[in-house]
Design a protein around this motif. Structure first.
Motif, mmCIF file in Angstrom:
data_model
loop_
_atom_site.group_PDB
_atom_site.id
_atom_site.type_symbol
_atom_site.label_atom_id
_atom_site.label_comp_id
_atom_site.label_asym_id
_atom_site.label_seq_id
_atom_site.Cartn_x
_atom_site.Cartn_y
_atom_site.Cartn_z
ATOM 1 N N ASP A 316 -3.961 -4.524 3.161
ATOM 2 C CA ASP A 316 -2.773 -5.115 2.527
ATOM 3 C C ASP A 316 -1.618 -5.175 3.527
ATOM 4 O OD1 ASP A 316 -4.182 -5.296 0.195
ATOM 5 O OD2 ASP A 316 -3.248 -3.534 -0.741
ATOM 6 N N LEU A 317 -0.662 -6.049 3.235
ATOM 7 C CA LEU A 317 0.477 -6.264 4.140
ATOM 8 C C LEU A 317 1.224 -4.967 4.432
ATOM 9 C CD1 LEU A 317 2.508 -8.164 5.629
ATOM 10 C CD2 LEU A 317 3.719 -8.344 3.441
ATOM 11 N N ALA A 318 1.554 -4.204 3.388
ATOM 12 C CA ALA A 318 2.351 -2.992 3.592
ATOM 13 C C ALA A 318 1.635 -2.013 4.514
ATOM 14 C CB ALA A 318 2.658 -2.339 2.244
ATOM 15 N N GLU A 319 0.328 -1.868 4.352
ATOM 16 C CA GLU A 319 -0.424 -0.952 5.193
ATOM 17 C C GLU A 319 -0.461 -1.442 6.634
ATOM 18 O OE1 GLU A 319 -2.981 2.214 6.434
ATOM 19 O OE2 GLU A 319 -1.468 1.925 4.863
ATOM 20 N N ILE A 320 -0.647 -2.743 6.824
ATOM 21 C CA ILE A 320 -0.668 -3.304 8.180
ATOM 22 C C ILE A 320 0.667 -3.055 8.875
ATOM 23 C CG2 ILE A 320 -0.825 -5.441 9.524
ATOM 24 C CD1 ILE A 320 -2.688 -6.497 7.288
ATOM 25 N N GLN A 321 1.752 -3.302 8.173
ATOM 26 C CA GLN A 321 3.065 -3.133 8.791
ATOM 27 C C GLN A 321 3.359 -1.665 9.069
ATOM 28 O OE1 GLN A 321 5.550 -6.030 6.156
ATOM 29 N NE2 GLN A 321 6.145 -6.394 8.290
ATOM 30 N N ARG A 322 2.925 -0.774 8.176
ATOM 31 C CA ARG A 322 3.144 0.652 8.414
ATOM 32 C C ARG A 322 2.410 1.104 9.672
ATOM 33 N NH1 ARG A 322 0.566 5.229 7.983
ATOM 34 N NH2 ARG A 322 -1.313 4.252 7.098
ATOM 35 N N VAL A 323 1.151 0.719 9.782
ATOM 36 C CA VAL A 323 0.357 1.122 10.943
ATOM 37 C C VAL A 323 0.913 0.496 12.228
ATOM 38 C CG1 VAL A 323 -1.928 0.965 11.998
ATOM 39 C CG2 VAL A 323 -1.718 1.497 9.570
ATOM 40 N N ALA A 324 1.302 -0.757 12.142
ATOM 41 C CA ALA A 324 1.847 -1.433 13.322
ATOM 42 C C ALA A 324 3.150 -0.785 13.770
ATOM 43 C CB ALA A 324 2.050 -2.914 13.029
ATOM 44 N N ASP A 325 4.010 -0.432 12.818
ATOM 45 C CA ASP A 325 5.268 0.233 13.185
ATOM 46 C C ASP A 325 4.987 1.570 13.852
ATOM 47 O OD1 ASP A 325 6.878 -1.810 12.253
ATOM 48 O OD2 ASP A 325 7.227 -0.881 10.291
ATOM 49 N N GLU A 326 4.049 2.316 13.311
ATOM 50 C CA GLU A 326 3.717 3.622 13.898
ATOM 51 C C GLU A 326 3.169 3.469 15.311
ATOM 52 O OE1 GLU A 326 1.052 5.415 11.150
ATOM 53 O OE2 GLU A 326 2.628 5.963 9.705
ATOM 54 N N ALA A 327 2.473 2.372 15.563
ATOM 55 C CA ALA A 327 1.895 2.147 16.896
ATOM 56 C C ALA A 327 2.860 1.438 17.840
ATOM 57 C CB ALA A 327 0.609 1.324 16.760
ATOM 58 N N GLY A 328 4.031 1.091 17.332
ATOM 59 C CA GLY A 328 4.995 0.395 18.182
ATOM 60 C C GLY A 328 4.589 -1.028 18.499
#
Length: 421
Positions: A316-328
């Motif tokens: 889902d979008l929210a999960e993708i964005q959370r993981v991407a933010d954590e990975a910079g």
């Protein structure tokens, strides 16, 4: 500034801290490019007097009627100005225009080719008559070329300058949605005026004005700088890639499991390594020599897009964005204009204000520049000819003289005839 016109913008309470307080701008403008220039100056506190034809005025007033009966383009780029109606085909109207110019700091014009010359406003005439005036003209293609005589609209210039060829896809080239030729030309024009004002009014200046021209075509050629440089040195016309970039990979839009679209992008090799390992869980891709550098990744873009697309389709979008933010890793959500109206980033930062229009108050975005200690005036959108009589009276015209001008149609008919339609 020459005496005769107050330079107090509307509302006057903000003028004393305004960067351009004391500057008066006369605008002979239509559509978007010059109005964007002068609205930018008004946002910094300049007084902008917009001279319009008594019948109809700026034709952008009538593009549509979606904003309480007013046009969306017009209310967007005309807040904070005063509207004065003059028939510039009459000798009296031209005389009043020159009276305004004698009291102004800046003239901005974007009329049809040859129109300013017919009004006695060539660079040579202006420099002779108003030596301290900064006169800027926006045109389509610049003087001295085989296209200089042509009318130029945003889409036409975007196509002529190659912008449409690098937008959309190879099968379906497209015009960028916003009027980027008009807007960027208006902003270059405003920047040029600020530089000229600084030079004129600085301690080392001589109070001499300037004659400036900015063309839509030259502005768009500048915006095409990367693509032109690449084509010159490679011999290749890069193909448009929709919501991606020919310059870097991976960098694009991917559907998510919950029906949204996420944008993911990398700009260097380290970011790619993090995307491959921390997000995709694909150390094999991170170790693949084909993808070690950006040139290699752009050559194998399709394979990388397929891997990223498969992963995004399972999340889902929210999960993708959370993981991407954590990975910079840079990411965003694909939004429609109606989504942006309620965007939390704008709401949390108080970017919307209410401004007045002749048909009632409407929301309007603050200008992009946030200047410490300065609150932009966010003045009203003017009705056609709303300020004509007040400006003439300010210049010393008597009520009887103003009535005569109205009777002879130099400034238009009764106020009721000039109301916003």
């Amino acid at each position: 500034m020459d005496e005769g016109l107050s330079a107090e913008p509307n509302p006057p309470g903000t003028a004393r801290s305004a960067p351009l307080a004391g500057i008066t701008v006369i605008a002979l403008e239509q559509a978007v490019s010059a109005p964007m220039c002068t609205r930018t100056l008004a946002d910094f506190g300049a007084r902008v007097i917009k001279v319009e034809h008594p019948v109809g005025g700026d034709f952008a007033r009538h593009y549509d009627d979606v904003v309480l009966g007013q046009a969306a383009h017009f209310v967007w780029v005309n807040r904070g100005k005063e509207s004065v109606t003059l028939d510039l085909k009459s000798a009296a109207g031209v005389a009043i225009l020159h009276e305004l110019l004698s009291r102004a700091d800046v003239l901005v014009a974007n009329l049809a080719p040859g129109a300013t010359a017919r009004l006695g406003l060539t660079p040579e005439q202006l420099a002779s008559r108003y030596p301290a005036l900064i006169a800027l003209e926006i045109d389509g293609f610049g003087a001295g070329g085989p296209l200089s005589h042509k009318r130029a609209y945003d889409l036409l210039v975007q196509a002529e300058s190659g912008v449409c060829a690098v937008t959309g896809t190879a099968e379906a080239p497209a015009k960028p949605g916003p009027p980027v030729a008009d807007v960027t030309t208006g902003l270059y024009a405003a920047l040029s005026i600020l530089a000229a004002l600084y030079q004129r009014d600085s301690a080392r200046g001589s109070r001499r004005g300037a004659e400036i021209s900015v063309s839509l075509f030259d502005t768009m050629a500048e915006m095409m700088g990367y693509h032109l440089t690449y084509a010159r040195h490679s011999g290749i016309d890069q193909q448009p890639l929709g919501m991606s970039s020919p310059a870097v990979a991976p960098y694009g839009a991917y559907p998510t499991r919950d029906g949204h679209t996420v944008l993911l992008g990398t700009t260097n090799d380290k970011e790619w390594q993090r995307l491959a390992t921390a997000i995709l869980g694909r150390p094999d891709l991170a170790a693949d020599d084909r993808f070690a550098t950006n040139p290699g990744r752009t050559r194998h873009r399709a394979e990388l897009d397929a891997a990223i697309g498969t992963w995004c389709a399972r999340h889902d979008l929210a999960e993708i964005q959370r993981v991407a933010d954590e990975a910079g890793i840079g990411n965003s959500r694909y939004n429609r204009p109606s989504d942006v109206l309620e965007h939390p980033q704008l709401a949390a930062r108080g970017r919307w204000r209410t401004i007045d229009t002749p048909a009632g108050p409407i929301p309007s975005l603050l200008p992009p520049a946030v200047v410490d200690g300065y609150d932009p005036p966010m003045g009203a959108v003017p009705g056609l000819g709303e300020h004509t009589e007040a400006v003439l009276a300010e210049m010393g015209w008597s009520p009887a003289e103003i009535a005569d001008l109205r009777t002879s149609a130099v400034i238009g008919g009764p106020a009721s005839e000039r109301a916003v339609r």
